[in-house]
Design an enzyme around this catalytic site. Sequence first.
Site, PDB file in Angstrom:
ATOM      1  N   ASN A 134       0.707  -1.115  -0.333  1.00 26.03           N
ATOM      2  CA  ASN A 134       0.325   0.089  -0.185  1.00 26.03           C
ATOM      3  C   ASN A 134       0.859   1.194  -0.307  1.00 26.03           C
ATOM      4  O   ASN A 134       1.271   1.323   0.276  1.00 26.03           O
ATOM      5  CB  ASN A 134      -0.982  -0.102   0.847  1.00 26.03           C
ATOM      6  CG  ASN A 134      -1.679   1.055   0.905  1.00 26.03           C
ATOM      7  OD1 ASN A 134      -1.491   2.228   1.086  1.00 26.03           O
ATOM      8  ND2 ASN A 134      -3.573   0.368   0.602  1.00 26.03           N
ATOM      9  N   HIS A 135       0.073   2.212  -0.239  1.00 26.24           N
ATOM     10  CA  HIS A 135       0.779   3.162  -0.791  1.00 26.24           C
ATOM     11  C   HIS A 135       1.545   4.613   0.240  1.00 26.24           C
ATOM     12  O   HIS A 135       2.497   5.209   0.645  1.00 26.24           O
ATOM     13  CB  HIS A 135       0.591   4.086  -2.273  1.00 26.24           C
ATOM     14  CG  HIS A 135       1.720   5.268  -2.855  1.00 26.24           C
ATOM     15  ND1 HIS A 135       2.893   5.209  -2.194  1.00 26.24           N
ATOM     16  CD2 HIS A 135       2.410   5.701  -4.164  1.00 26.24           C
ATOM     17  CE1 HIS A 135       4.051   5.862  -2.829  1.00 26.24           C
ATOM     18  NE2 HIS A 135       3.015   5.916  -4.596  1.00 26.24           N
TER      19      HIS A 135
END
Length: 254
Positions: A134-135
């Site tokens: 996940n960023h």
Amino acid sequence: MQNEEEEPLSPMARVFQSPGIDLCAIINIGFKTKINPDVVLDALKQNVYKHPRFSSKLSENGKKWIETEVNVEDHVIVPYIDPEEICEGGQSFVDDYISRLTLIPLDRSRPLWDIHILNVKTSDAEAVGVIRFNHALADAMSFISLVLACTHKTSNPDMLSTAIPSVKRRSTVSHSLENGWFLRAIFTIGSTMRLIWNTLVDMFLLFATVLFLKDTKTPLKGGANVRSNPKRFYHRNISLDDIKLIKNAMNMVR
């Protein structure tokens, strides 16, 4: 089980992990030899705790990072691959696998990353490693640093190729100008004025974009619902001459 520590997410990290966006990054790495999962697991066990983000999970409300114990085996996935499914299209199989991976959300009950090992021969690799995270967790450079820290030199298998520095949590209070009230006042006023100016500029650009500013229309621009459409990955080797041709066709500057 180690003691759980909490740290608030930054505003941008909250956006990246929000249910409506849930932005993930995917890194695809080709290898010259087959990948030994045991080597990957051993390296991760030695290095993953050196970076708090990779050993932290989201709180239930999605607003804080909570340090937790990482079961590395849950994050390294080696899928069964049917030889008949590959046939002669190893690269096509990898593209299909990554495309399906974008439709599967990460498990929020543990750190938001995983590694998929595909011992599939493609046109330019003997095996492929797919890293998904996940960023909100980190950017691609930070995750590549962790990957490099987990690799070994062939000349010295007992020595890691590089070292990842331990990241210390930011202290809640840190002032380097404790003994100079005048300098603190000047610094505070300057920071406040800059914050007000940047806020006004951002608000002006936001309203201008809503009212009349639009993105330049190009052949590469997607339609209105492009963001919600399923993504399809394709691996292609292209020459710099092709990039130059596209640049000239779109009248782009250097």
